[in-house]
Motif scaffolding. Structure first.
Motif, PDB file in Angstrom:
ATOM      1  N   MET A 196     -16.942   9.306  18.862  1.00 46.30           N
ATOM      2  CA  MET A 196     -15.999   9.061  17.771  1.00 46.30           C
ATOM      3  C   MET A 196     -14.707   9.846  18.004  1.00 46.30           C
ATOM      4  O   MET A 196     -14.742  11.048  18.248  1.00 46.30           O
ATOM      5  N   GLN A 197     -13.591   9.153  17.973  1.00 46.48           N
ATOM      6  CA  GLN A 197     -12.294   9.788  18.125  1.00 46.48           C
ATOM      7  C   GLN A 197     -11.625   9.933  16.767  1.00 46.48           C
ATOM      8  O   GLN A 197     -11.573   8.987  15.986  1.00 46.48           O
ATOM      9  N   ASN A 198     -11.106  11.123  16.502  1.00 47.49           N
ATOM     10  CA  ASN A 198     -10.380  11.369  15.263  1.00 47.49           C
ATOM     11  C   ASN A 198      -8.891  11.127  15.472  1.00 47.49           C
ATOM     12  O   ASN A 198      -8.301  11.640  16.432  1.00 47.49           O
ATOM     13  N   LEU A 199      -8.304  10.379  14.566  1.00 53.07           N
ATOM     14  CA  LEU A 199      -6.933   9.913  14.719  1.00 53.07           C
ATOM     15  C   LEU A 199      -6.155  10.185  13.436  1.00 53.07           C
ATOM     16  O   LEU A 199      -6.728  10.277  12.352  1.00 53.07           O
ATOM     17  N   ALA A 200      -4.832  10.285  13.563  1.00 55.19           N
ATOM     18  CA  ALA A 200      -3.961  10.463  12.409  1.00 55.19           C
ATOM     19  C   ALA A 200      -2.819   9.459  12.469  1.00 55.19           C
ATOM     20  O   ALA A 200      -2.377   9.071  13.550  1.00 55.19           O
ATOM     21  N   ILE A 201      -2.344   9.048  11.311  1.00 56.46           N
ATOM     22  CA  ILE A 201      -1.195   8.166  11.192  1.00 56.46           C
ATOM     23  C   ILE A 201       0.011   9.005  10.797  1.00 56.46           C
ATOM     24  O   ILE A 201      -0.031   9.731   9.802  1.00 56.46           O
ATOM     25  N   LEU A 202       1.080   8.891  11.565  1.00 55.83           N
ATOM     26  CA  LEU A 202       2.319   9.593  11.255  1.00 55.83           C
ATOM     27  C   LEU A 202       3.393   8.552  10.935  1.00 55.83           C
ATOM     28  O   LEU A 202       4.037   8.015  11.834  1.00 55.83           O
ATOM     29  N   GLY A 203       3.542   8.259   9.669  1.00 53.64           N
ATOM     30  CA  GLY A 203       4.509   7.265   9.232  1.00 53.64           C
ATOM     31  C   GLY A 203       3.903   5.886   9.180  1.00 53.64           C
ATOM     32  O   GLY A 203       3.259   5.447  10.139  1.00 53.64           O
ATOM     33  N   GLY A 204       4.104   5.199   8.063  1.00 57.11           N
ATOM     34  CA  GLY A 204       3.526   3.867   7.911  1.00 57.11           C
ATOM     35  C   GLY A 204       4.524   2.828   7.465  1.00 57.11           C
ATOM     36  O   GLY A 204       4.146   1.815   6.874  1.00 57.11           O
ATOM     37  N   SER A 205       5.806   3.040   7.778  1.00 57.84           N
ATOM     38  CA  SER A 205       6.841   2.159   7.254  1.00 57.84           C
ATOM     39  C   SER A 205       7.100   0.921   8.097  1.00 57.84           C
ATOM     40  O   SER A 205       7.794   0.006   7.664  1.00 57.84           O
ATOM     41  N   HIS A 206       6.576   0.871   9.331  1.00 57.37           N
ATOM     42  CA  HIS A 206       6.874  -0.269  10.196  1.00 57.37           C
ATOM     43  C   HIS A 206       6.176  -1.526   9.686  1.00 57.37           C
ATOM     44  O   HIS A 206       5.064  -1.464   9.152  1.00 57.37           O
ATOM     45  N   ILE A 207       6.825  -2.651   9.882  1.00 56.08           N
ATOM     46  CA  ILE A 207       6.314  -3.916   9.360  1.00 56.08           C
ATOM     47  C   ILE A 207       4.987  -4.325   9.999  1.00 56.08           C
ATOM     48  O   ILE A 207       4.242  -5.143   9.452  1.00 56.08           O
ATOM     49  N   HIS A 208       4.644  -3.747  11.153  1.00 63.28           N
ATOM     50  CA  HIS A 208       3.369  -4.045  11.808  1.00 63.28           C
ATOM     51  C   HIS A 208       2.226  -3.167  11.311  1.00 63.28           C
ATOM     52  O   HIS A 208       1.074  -3.381  11.703  1.00 63.28           O
ATOM     53  N   THR A 209       2.511  -2.195  10.471  1.00 70.16           N
ATOM     54  CA  THR A 209       1.477  -1.253  10.034  1.00 70.16           C
ATOM     55  C   THR A 209       0.266  -1.939   9.398  1.00 70.16           C
ATOM     56  O   THR A 209      -0.880  -1.579   9.716  1.00 70.16           O
ATOM     57  N   PRO A 210       0.437  -2.910   8.501  1.00 66.95           N
ATOM     58  CA  PRO A 210      -0.753  -3.546   7.909  1.00 66.95           C
ATOM     59  C   PRO A 210      -1.691  -4.146   8.953  1.00 66.95           C
ATOM     60  O   PRO A 210      -2.923  -4.082   8.789  1.00 66.95           O
ATOM     61  N   ASN A 211      -1.142  -4.709  10.023  1.00 66.58           N
ATOM     62  CA  ASN A 211      -1.989  -5.263  11.079  1.00 66.58           C
ATOM     63  C   ASN A 211      -2.749  -4.163  11.794  1.00 66.58           C
ATOM     64  O   ASN A 211      -3.938  -4.307  12.127  1.00 66.58           O
ATOM     65  N   PHE A 212      -2.107  -3.028  12.026  1.00 68.20           N
ATOM     66  CA  PHE A 212      -2.784  -1.900  12.668  1.00 68.20           C
ATOM     67  C   PHE A 212      -3.886  -1.347  11.775  1.00 68.20           C
ATOM     68  O   PHE A 212      -4.945  -0.936  12.266  1.00 68.20           O
ATOM     69  N   VAL A 213      -3.639  -1.309  10.485  1.00 70.06           N
ATOM     70  CA  VAL A 213      -4.662  -0.843   9.548  1.00 70.06           C
ATOM     71  C   VAL A 213      -5.898  -1.729   9.641  1.00 70.06           C
ATOM     72  O   VAL A 213      -7.040  -1.239   9.690  1.00 70.06           O
ATOM     73  N   ARG A 214      -5.695  -3.043   9.697  1.00 70.01           N
ATOM     74  CA  ARG A 214      -6.832  -3.964   9.821  1.00 70.01           C
ATOM     75  C   ARG A 214      -7.614  -3.708  11.115  1.00 70.01           C
ATOM     76  O   ARG A 214      -8.859  -3.719  11.120  1.00 70.01           O
ATOM     77  N   MET A 215      -6.895  -3.475  12.214  1.00 69.06           N
ATOM     78  CA  MET A 215      -7.575  -3.197  13.482  1.00 69.06           C
ATOM     79  C   MET A 215      -8.384  -1.912  13.398  1.00 69.06           C
ATOM     80  O   MET A 215      -9.520  -1.839  13.899  1.00 69.06           O
ATOM     81  N   LEU A 216      -7.810  -0.891  12.780  1.00 73.64           N
ATOM     82  CA  LEU A 216      -8.522   0.382  12.650  1.00 73.64           C
ATOM     83  C   LEU A 216      -9.752   0.243  11.760  1.00 73.64           C
ATOM     84  O   LEU A 216     -10.792   0.864  12.030  1.00 73.64           O
ATOM     85  N   GLN A 217      -9.651  -0.558  10.732  1.00 72.67           N
ATOM     86  CA  GLN A 217     -10.792  -0.751   9.829  1.00 72.67           C
ATOM     87  C   GLN A 217     -11.960  -1.426  10.539  1.00 72.67           C
ATOM     88  O   GLN A 217     -13.115  -1.233  10.148  1.00 72.67           O
ATOM     89  N   GLU A 218     -11.653  -2.190  11.573  1.00 79.94           N
ATOM     90  CA  GLU A 218     -12.700  -2.906  12.308  1.00 79.94           C
ATOM     91  C   GLU A 218     -13.346  -2.058  13.397  1.00 79.94           C
ATOM     92  O   GLU A 218     -14.397  -2.444  13.924  1.00 79.94           O
TER      93      GLU A 218
END
Length: 336
Positions: free
Chosen positions: A1-23
């Protein structure tokens, strides 16, 4: 398991990245930071993490990697501090507002010896992968011209009216408008296919509707490569259709991507007559963000974007904007 952090979420692609991370079952998002605490808390809730300060995140030794999806003008400070802390970095495109900050980030990443990736996802497209191989094999002969176009009607449709995305129309925060935003993807493909040996560029970058003030909404540019190739690049937020995304012309081959269908002619490949769509293509690669997640979880030898490539791309785009203002050819800055 890798621990990761998000630094800034304002980019228009962020919701897609969130979905990928949730999977992903092999990635855990522990922390989220954004200059706007409500956005940080929203993203943290979606990812079962917590919002925190930059100091907390970068000081957490359990965090191996960070994802930077902030406004572009914040990239330099976030990348430099993350590299200094030894964190692997995914940073959304463009890497920098111009050559100075992009080259500073590239040098910091190289010195830190960390995994780097940016959001140039088109490299995994089967058509571009096929064309890259054909160019490498010499099946185009001497390439004389290459043209890339990336355009949509987002500016007309009001995509950037949303408060979360409106910063993309602010030159102080984004560093560019439509030409730099969408043109970044097309420019990356041009450079990836034929090389980074750009001698000089010229461009005309314009406003169409004035909806976003002085921020550009469309543009056209030309590139001269030391190899003799003449390149052209077009991008915009005010295009109701974009059927022809790529054209490559050589002394022994020609390719055109029209309405997502590749027409390819070369005597070096049986059946490639240029009259019917070429469908014998390689499999697609995972999205650029997924490749980064695969890399930090241990998959070796993945085709990640080199930080030097990302920096040179920012320098070339900067030269386009300088050229448009000066109405003259401009030589891009080079990575030290």
């Amino acid at each position: 398991m890798q621990n990761l952090a998000i630094l800034g979420g304002s980019h228009i692609h962020t919701p897609n990245f969130v979905r990928m991370l949730q999977e992903r079952k092999d990635i855990q998002v522990l922390w989220v930071w954004d200059p706007r605490p409500p956005l940080a808390e929203k993203l943290a809730a979606e990812l079962n993490g917590r919002s925190a300060s930059l100091e907390t995140i970068l000081g957490d030794q359990s965090i191996t990697s960070v994802v930077i999806c902030s406004e572009t003008f914040l990239h330099k400070d976030l990348v430099l501090s993350s590299a200094s802390a030894g964190k692997n970095i995914f940073v959304e495109k463009p890497l920098g507002i111009g050559s100075a900050d992009a080259f500073a980030m590239a040098n910091a990443v190289k010195q830190a010896g960390i995994i780097f990736q940016t959001g140039f996802f088109n490299r995994g497209n089967p058509v571009y992968r096929f064309l890259k191989e054909e160019i490498t094999l010499g099946h185009f002969g001497k390439i004389t011209r290459i043209r890339g176009v990336n355009a949509h009607q987002g500016g007309l449709a009001g995509w950037f009216v949303d408060k979360d995305w409106s910063w993309m129309t602010d030159l102080n925060q984004a560093g560019c408008g439509a030409f730099g935003d969408l043109g970044a993807h097309a420019l990356d493909i041009l450079l990836w296919l034929v090389g980074y040996d750009v001698e000089q560029v010229i461009a005309s970058i314009k406003v169409a509707t004035g909806r976003y003030g002085i921020t550009d909404e469309y543009g056209e540019g030309m590139l001269e490569f030391s190899s003799g190739i003449i390149g052209s690049l077009a991008a915009g937020w005010v295009d109701v259709r974009n059927p022809v995304k790529l054209e490559i012309s050589g002394t022994e081959g020609h390719a055109a991507l029209i309405d997502q269908k590749l027409y390819y002619k070369s005597s070096h490949l049986e059946g490639a007559n240029g009259e019917v769509p070429w469908e014998n293509l390689p499999a697609p690669l995972p999205h650029a963000f997924q490749l980064f997640l695969d890399a930090i979880t241990g998959t070796p030898h993945l085709p990640l974007v080199k930080v030097e490539e990302a920096a040179l791309q920012s320098a070339i785009m900067e030269a386009f904007y300088q050229s448009s203002k000066a109405n003259a050819w401009v030589r891009p800055s080079q990575l030290a």
